[in-house]
Write a protein that holds these residues in place. Structure first.
Motif, PDB file in Angstrom:
ATOM      1  N   SER A   1      21.641  -0.865 -95.988  1.00  0.00           N
ATOM      2  CA  SER A   1      21.563  -2.370 -96.653  1.00  0.00           C
ATOM      3  C   SER A   1      21.244  -2.171 -97.827  1.00  0.00           C
ATOM      4  O   SER A   1      21.507  -0.789 -98.580  1.00  0.00           O
ATOM      5  N   THR A   2      21.649  -3.558 -98.438  1.00  0.00           N
ATOM      6  CA  THR A   2      21.909  -3.403 -99.266  1.00  0.00           C
ATOM      7  C   THR A   2      20.538  -3.047-100.418  1.00  0.00           C
ATOM      8  O   THR A   2      20.666  -2.246-101.362  1.00  0.00           O
ATOM      9  N   THR A   3      19.776  -2.748 -99.719  1.00  0.00           N
ATOM     10  CA  THR A   3      18.015  -3.461-100.270  1.00  0.00           C
ATOM     11  C   THR A   3      17.485  -1.781-100.351  1.00  0.00           C
ATOM     12  O   THR A   3      17.239  -0.966-100.816  1.00  0.00           O
TER      13      THR A   3
ATOM     14  N   TYR B   1      18.410 -10.853-107.084  1.00  0.00           N
ATOM     15  CA  TYR B   1      17.492 -10.716-105.745  1.00  0.00           C
ATOM     16  C   TYR B   1      16.311  -9.739-105.952  1.00  0.00           C
ATOM     17  O   TYR B   1      16.383  -8.809-106.353  1.00  0.00           O
TER      18      TYR B   1
ATOM     19  N   THR C   1      23.505  -8.689-110.918  1.00  0.00           N
ATOM     20  CA  THR C   1      24.249  -8.868-109.132  1.00  0.00           C
ATOM     21  C   THR C   1      26.101  -9.612-109.703  1.00  0.00           C
ATOM     22  O   THR C   1      25.514 -10.230-110.769  1.00  0.00           O
TER      23      THR C   1
ATOM     24  N   SER D   1      22.834 -14.730-105.337  1.00  0.00           N
ATOM     25  CA  SER D   1      22.943 -15.974-103.912  1.00  0.00           C
ATOM     26  C   SER D   1      21.930 -17.100-104.318  1.00  0.00           C
ATOM     27  O   SER D   1      21.374 -17.753-103.533  1.00  0.00           O
TER      28      SER D   1
ATOM     29  N   ASP E   1      24.268  -4.914-107.996  1.00  0.00           N
ATOM     30  CA  ASP E   1      24.404  -5.706-106.475  1.00  0.00           C
ATOM     31  C   ASP E   1      25.802  -6.238-106.227  1.00  0.00           C
ATOM     32  O   ASP E   1      25.740  -6.910-106.585  1.00  0.00           O
TER      33      ASP E   1
ATOM     34  N   VAL F   1      26.617  -7.345-102.909  1.00  0.00           N
ATOM     35  CA  VAL F   1      26.579  -7.010-101.503  1.00  0.00           C
ATOM     36  C   VAL F   1      27.569  -8.743-101.353  1.00  0.00           C
ATOM     37  O   VAL F   1      28.452  -8.895-100.537  1.00  0.00           O
ATOM     38  N   HIS F   2      27.765  -9.483-102.153  1.00  0.00           N
ATOM     39  CA  HIS F   2      28.585 -10.550-102.234  1.00  0.00           C
ATOM     40  C   HIS F   2      29.733 -11.008-102.272  1.00  0.00           C
ATOM     41  O   HIS F   2      30.173 -11.677-102.480  1.00  0.00           O
TER      42      HIS F   2
ATOM     43  N   HIS G   1      26.872  -5.857 -94.347  1.00  0.00           N
ATOM     44  CA  HIS G   1      26.492  -5.994 -92.521  1.00  0.00           C
ATOM     45  C   HIS G   1      26.633  -7.819 -93.025  1.00  0.00           C
ATOM     46  O   HIS G   1      26.401  -8.262 -92.334  1.00  0.00           O
ATOM     47  N   LYS G   2      27.250  -7.858 -94.082  1.00  0.00           N
ATOM     48  CA  LYS G   2      27.643  -9.422 -94.542  1.00  0.00           C
ATOM     49  C   LYS G   2      28.457 -10.051 -94.289  1.00  0.00           C
ATOM     50  O   LYS G   2      29.585 -10.147 -93.431  1.00  0.00           O
TER      51      LYS G   2
END
Ligand SMILES: Cc1ncc(COP(=O)(O)O)c(C=O)c1O
Length: 432
Positions: A130-132, A157, A210, A214, A247, A249-250, A272-273
């Protein structure tokens, strides 16, 4: 690879498999030709090029709903679902033997597919859950000295803030947060870069940022930020260089850019996003010139050499999902990164324009597509964000609230959404 790891893997894993193979365990039903990895890893649809025109056929989403919360966790398209099922069957049939024969190759297949999609070298990619997990591994593994500082922002985040807090608690480094803007309505690339540059002190050794927030949907102009930091680094010695940790992810699966071109040093993202990969998948990319500043935390099971392998957490895992990440990268690459970017930006643009024209709506996401991606945050006068999301659901629109203070209502169009759905969503919000 270190001696101890080679011994462990060659000894323990090899030993387990060799032990199994030596006895009567190898019955006719699990003959090698039957469990050979080629059966499970090949994708019968590999030669069928997926297209955005009929993309909805690839998903099993319930089309009675308008899905505008895909930024949380993805629905898997057909190649990934099929791949998970193929691996699951192979493992259920003969897990130990299948692992012995395929574990190393399948992991390398994922790394290879990732490197083609991300535009990187495969040895610079670590595979995570995961990102985390990626964020935690990078910040925990940062090799800094006592008194060094990590500079982050108030807009990041929880996973970034908490990872840095844990690092600060167990080492002699300091973490400081700054605001990048007071009012998002008057934001500009220049102002953002200036705020960051002004925040840097002599002791600052890393930036924790980031790519796409988000909270507001703001996309940082990361290439320009990296260029500004490069200038600062020119005045510093090699061992005092500022590292940029992102980060991402988005932005991953939305923006059409090779990761090394962003100019950051460490890039962490779940796959997974927006990339629609198996749930519980992600990557870290490390700039080869800076990899020595981050070391591993979790022992790897990878037998390959290189930073990416060393950073890939070991342990036996949900291999059917882990290996199927390969198809997420391939699926997006074959759909076409540029086309995906155009589609998500076009749907977002329509939503933002529509929302910005509504008198009872406050739009927080910048209209400028250089400062936004696929996340749109807004408020409706007199209504709490949770109430907005509930009302949208009554109209079969799945939205989310932002887990920040203040919280906003949030909608995020994906590759499977249509223009008609955007118009419907705007009509519903207009009446709220
Ligand atoms: C900016 C950001 N980073 C990280 C995460 C957590 O991602 P993951 O579930 O991959 O750990 C989220 C939540 O969705 C997020 O919004």
């Amino acid at each position: 690879m270190s001696q101890s790891r080679r011994e462990f893997l060659g000894g323990t894993l090899g030993g387990i498999a060799a032990g199994l193979l030596s006895g009567s365990f190898l019955s006719a039903s699990c003959a090698p030709e039957k469990v050979c990895g080629k059966i499970a890893s090949s994708d019968p649809q590999r030669n069928v090029t997926p297209s955005l025109d009929n993309i909805r056929d690839q998903f099993e989403l319930d089309w009675d709903y308008v899905h505008l919360a895909g930024l949380l966790i993805s629905s898997n398209p057909r190649p990934i679902r099929d791949s998970i099922e193929r691996y699951r069957l192979a493992l259920d049939e003969n897990a130990a033997l299948y692992l012995k024969e395929n574990m190393v190759n399948h992991e390398e297949d994922v790394r290879y597919a990732a490197s083609r999609y991300l535009g990187t070298r495969r040895e610079d990619i670590a595979l995570t859950d995961s990102t985390t997990m990626g964020i935690a591994l990078v910040y925990h593994g940062l090799r800094l000295q006592a008194g060094d500082e990590v500079l982050t922002t108030e807009h990041d985040y929880y996973s970034t803030h908490q990872s840095l807090k844990l690092k600060e608690n167990q080492s002699a480094i300091n973490v400081r947060k700054i605001r990048l803007f007071e009012n998002i309505q008057t934001i500009s690339e220049e102002k953002l870069i200036n705020r960051l540059r002004e925040g840097i002190r002599a002791e600052t050794r890393a930036l924790a940022l980031t790519w796409v927030h988000s909270s507001t949907g703001l996309k940082l102009p990361i290439q320009k930020i990296s260029a500004a930091i490069k200038e600062v680094n020119r005045q510093r010695s090699q061992d005092r260089q500022i590292l940029i940790c992102l980060d991402g992810v988005h932005g991953l699966g939305v923006e059409d850019i090779d990761i090394p071109k962003l100019g950051c040093d460490f890039f962490m993202a779940g796959t997974h996003k927006w990339l629609h990969g198996p749930r519980g998948s992600g990557i870290i990319w490390g700039n080869p010139e800076r990899q020595n500043f981050v070391g591993p935390t979790i022992p790897t099971f990878s037998r390959k050499t290189g930073w990416g392998s060393e950073m890939t957490p070991g342990g036996f895992k949900s291999f059917e999902s882990y290996w199927s990440t390969m198809h997420a990268f391939d699926f997006h690459r074959r759909l076409g990164r540029k086309k995906i970017t155009e589609k998500i930006h076009s749907l977002s643009r329509r939503l933002k324009q529509g929302l910005s024209e509504m008198e009872h709506v406050t739009l927080y996401t910048p209209l400028d597509q250089n400062l936004s991606a696929g996340i749109i945050s807004f408020d409706i006068r007199g209504r709490a964000p949770g109430d907005v999301v509930r009302r949208l659901l009554e109209h079969r629109i799945v939205a989310s609230t932002t887990p920040y203070t203040p919280s906003y209502a949030r909608i995020t169009p994906g590759i499977y959404n249509t223009e008609a759905e955007m118009e419907y969503t705007l009509r519903v919000i207009a009446k709220l």
